[in-house]
Scaffold this motif. Structure first.
Motif, PDB file in Angstrom:
ATOM      1  N   THR A   4       0.847  -1.185   0.000  1.00  0.00           N
ATOM      2  CA  THR A   4       0.000   0.000   0.000  1.00  0.00           C
ATOM      3  C   THR A   4       0.885   1.238   0.000  1.00  0.00           C
ATOM      4  OG1 THR A   4      -1.746  -1.152   1.213  1.00  0.00           O
ATOM      5  CG2 THR A   4      -1.817   1.253   1.223  1.00  0.00           C
ATOM      6  N   TRP A   7      -0.753   7.086  -0.840  1.00  0.00           N
ATOM      7  CA  TRP A   7      -2.088   7.623  -1.143  1.00  0.00           C
ATOM      8  C   TRP A   7      -3.189   6.593  -0.884  1.00  0.00           C
ATOM      9  CZ3 TRP A   7       2.035   7.249  -4.371  1.00  0.00           C
ATOM     10  CH2 TRP A   7       2.016   6.238  -5.324  1.00  0.00           C
ATOM     11  N   GLY A   8      -2.802   5.363  -0.469  1.00  0.00           N
ATOM     12  CA  GLY A   8      -3.784   4.393  -0.018  1.00  0.00           C
ATOM     13  C   GLY A   8      -4.110   3.272  -0.975  1.00  0.00           C
ATOM     14  N   GLN A   9      -3.583   3.316  -2.212  1.00  0.00           N
ATOM     15  CA  GLN A   9      -3.870   2.255  -3.180  1.00  0.00           C
ATOM     16  C   GLN A   9      -2.892   1.095  -2.992  1.00  0.00           C
ATOM     17  OE1 GLN A   9      -6.295   1.868  -5.972  1.00  0.00           O
ATOM     18  NE2 GLN A   9      -5.453  -0.118  -5.472  1.00  0.00           N
ATOM     19  N   LEU A 332      -3.189   9.142  -9.225  1.00  0.00           N
ATOM     20  CA  LEU A 332      -4.060   8.643  -8.168  1.00  0.00           C
ATOM     21  C   LEU A 332      -3.944   9.499  -6.919  1.00  0.00           C
ATOM     22  CD1 LEU A 332      -4.231   4.775  -8.242  1.00  0.00           C
ATOM     23  CD2 LEU A 332      -5.391   6.473  -9.619  1.00  0.00           C
ATOM     24  N   ASN A 333      -2.797  10.148  -6.725  1.00  0.00           N
ATOM     25  CA  ASN A 333      -2.637  11.060  -5.588  1.00  0.00           C
ATOM     26  C   ASN A 333      -3.677  12.176  -5.661  1.00  0.00           C
ATOM     27  OD1 ASN A 333      -0.207   9.822  -6.556  1.00  0.00           O
ATOM     28  ND2 ASN A 333       0.911  10.846  -4.907  1.00  0.00           N
ATOM     29  N   CYS A 335      -6.546  12.132  -7.334  1.00  0.00           N
ATOM     30  CA  CYS A 335      -7.918  11.627  -7.372  1.00  0.00           C
ATOM     31  C   CYS A 335      -8.329  11.140  -5.981  1.00  0.00           C
ATOM     32  CB  CYS A 335      -8.045  10.452  -8.343  1.00  0.00           C
ATOM     33  SG  CYS A 335      -7.707  10.855 -10.057  1.00  0.00           S
ATOM     34  N   SER A 337     -10.245   8.436  -3.614  1.00  0.00           N
ATOM     35  CA  SER A 337     -10.304   6.978  -3.757  1.00  0.00           C
ATOM     36  C   SER A 337     -11.563   6.514  -4.491  1.00  0.00           C
ATOM     37  CB  SER A 337     -10.213   6.312  -2.386  1.00  0.00           C
ATOM     38  OG  SER A 337     -11.270   6.746  -1.538  1.00  0.00           O
ATOM     39  N   TRP A 340     -10.739   6.041  -8.163  1.00  0.00           N
ATOM     40  CA  TRP A 340      -9.705   5.099  -8.596  1.00  0.00           C
ATOM     41  C   TRP A 340     -10.240   3.997  -9.504  1.00  0.00           C
ATOM     42  CZ3 TRP A 340      -7.009   4.307  -3.171  1.00  0.00           C
ATOM     43  CH2 TRP A 340      -6.343   5.488  -2.833  1.00  0.00           C
TER      44      TRP A 340
END
Length: 414
Positions: A4, A7-9, A332-333, A335, A337, A340
């Motif tokens: 992970t 940014w959480g992805q 993605l940072n 956007c 979540s 995504w």
């Protein structure tokens, strides 16, 4: 296991090492651990050692053909205990045991979304003295596999372009998996073209894509996709970039093209076996911009009339230069979540809407609906940047009584 990033992805890089992995070993395995009695022969998770991933897929312009997509993975080989090093006979992925080697499969995932699926072409190790080592893995998609095969001589019967694609993929010397195909029905018909010995398979398929004026590419799941003729459409965008609504994907950079890259006012199509070139031309455009020719040779169509129709279709699309968005990027940072899944699922051939707002000049905003023609990912521990190359789309608006007018080229009956 998946990693992970900040940014959480979650991300995963999975490698087919060709041998049993994750097997339970007496005196070394842990109860309730990941090891199992019979092990796994599919993929091992190499994510913990990965430093960066770069994916490049698509084409630069709609008048070009798709080339093989590639993926580059940089790994910390020292941190892995030299697992990646083919010279390390102590590695559990050692090549001598039919493990990590060229033509082994690789998958790059963001969550469960495939960003790239293909096969390894190169595995290179760089040593930095005294004890550092890095592995560079280069992989390619199914188009590369097709470019490495050749046809034996055969003469198929006249058939739709989509049937011709399937016939080539079905050949014993090609034998491309039926599970890795997404072939849509074409609108053009191929003639009884005689393929000579050693005709390159990818070249033959690309000629069929020219005859159709469609797309032939490998998607993010490594399926060979054949799209029918890129023509006027009633379709609507499946994702929007640059707007103000919560479901709009933010744009980090945007490019605008207004040049002769897609300006062609004379189109020449030479049908394979035909007696004369089929030419479509626009004298008005030629008077404004000079003669700009787009030509194709040995196009495997069944009649000269089909060649003439193809030339006219191309002329209608490219006879005038068009101001268009040709590239956008996001990350993605940037956007949330919730966006995504939408961003990660976008692929070549998808129709999207792009909006740019200005603080001066007129108009103060511009919105275009465009096709995605390329997808590039650059993933590091600090960012996941995604770049989309774009191509023009010819849209039709449904005819509405008392609102639309006859003879409007942008309006059609649906």
């Amino acid at each position: 296991m998946p990693k992970t990033l900040k940014w959480g992805q979650e991300y995963s890089v999975l490698l087919d090492v060709g041998a049993v992995a994750d097997a339970f070993t007496l005196d070394s395995s842990t109860l309730d651990g990941t090891d199992v009695l019979d092990g796994s022969t599919d993929f091992v998770d190499a994510t913990e050692y990965i430093l960066a991933v770069s994916v490049q897929r698509g084409r630069g312009a709609q008048t070009e053909q798709f080339q093989p997509g590639t993926c580059r993975v940089l790994a910390d080989d020292r941190a892995s205990g030299r697992l990646f090093d083919p010279a390390n006979t102590a590695s559990t992925w050692y090549e001598g045991d039919f493990d990590l080697a060229p033509r082994r499969a690789i998958k790059v995932l963001a969550g469960t979304a495939e960003l790239f699926v293909g096969a390894i072409t190169d595995l290179d190790i760089t040593y930095e003295m005294p004890n550092l080592s890095f592995a560079s893995i280069i992989a390619a998609d199914g188009l590369y596999e097709l470019s490495r095969t050749s046809l034996t001589a055969f003469t198929p019967s006249s058939q739709l372009t989509s049937a011709r694609v399937s016939a080539i993929l079905d050949r014993a010397e090609v034998a491309y998996s039926t599970a890795l195909r997404d072939i849509a029905t074409g609108v053009a018909t191929c003639g009884t073209v005689a393929y000579a010995d050693n005709t390159n398979t990818l070249t033959a398929l690309q000629a069929v894509a020219v005859a159709e004026d469609g797309r032939l590419f490998a998607n993010r799941k490594n399926q060979i996709v054949f799209d029918p003729r890129i023509d006027f459409t009633f379709s609507t965008a499946i994702a929007s970039f640059g707007g103000t609504a919560t479901n709009e994907i933010p744009i980090l950079s945007i490019g605008v093209a207004y040049g002769q890259e897609t300006l062609f006012n004379r189109v020449q199509v030479d049908v394979d076996g035909g007696t004369a070139a089929q030419v479509a031309a626009d004298s008005t455009s030629q008077g404004k911009y000079g003669v700009q020719t787009l030509s194709f040779s040995n196009v495997p169509l069944n009649t000269l009339a089909a060649g003439s129709a193809l030339a006219q279709n191309l002329l209608d699309k490219y006879k005038e230069p068009i101001i268009r968005f040709n590239e956008i990027s996001t990350s993605l940072n940037a956007c949330g979540s919730a966006l995504w899944p939408t961003v990660l699922a976008l692929d070549v051939g998808d129709l999207i809407s792009v909006t740019k707002r200005y603080d001066q000049g007129l108009p103060l905003s511009r919105t275009d609906t465009v096709y995605i023609e390329s997808v590039n990912h650059d993933i590091t521990t600090s960012d996941h940047r995604i770049r989309f190359g774009l191509g023009q789309a010819q849209l039709l608006t449904a005819f509405i009584l008392d609102q639309d007018q006859l003879d409007d080229p942008d309006v059609g009956l649906q």
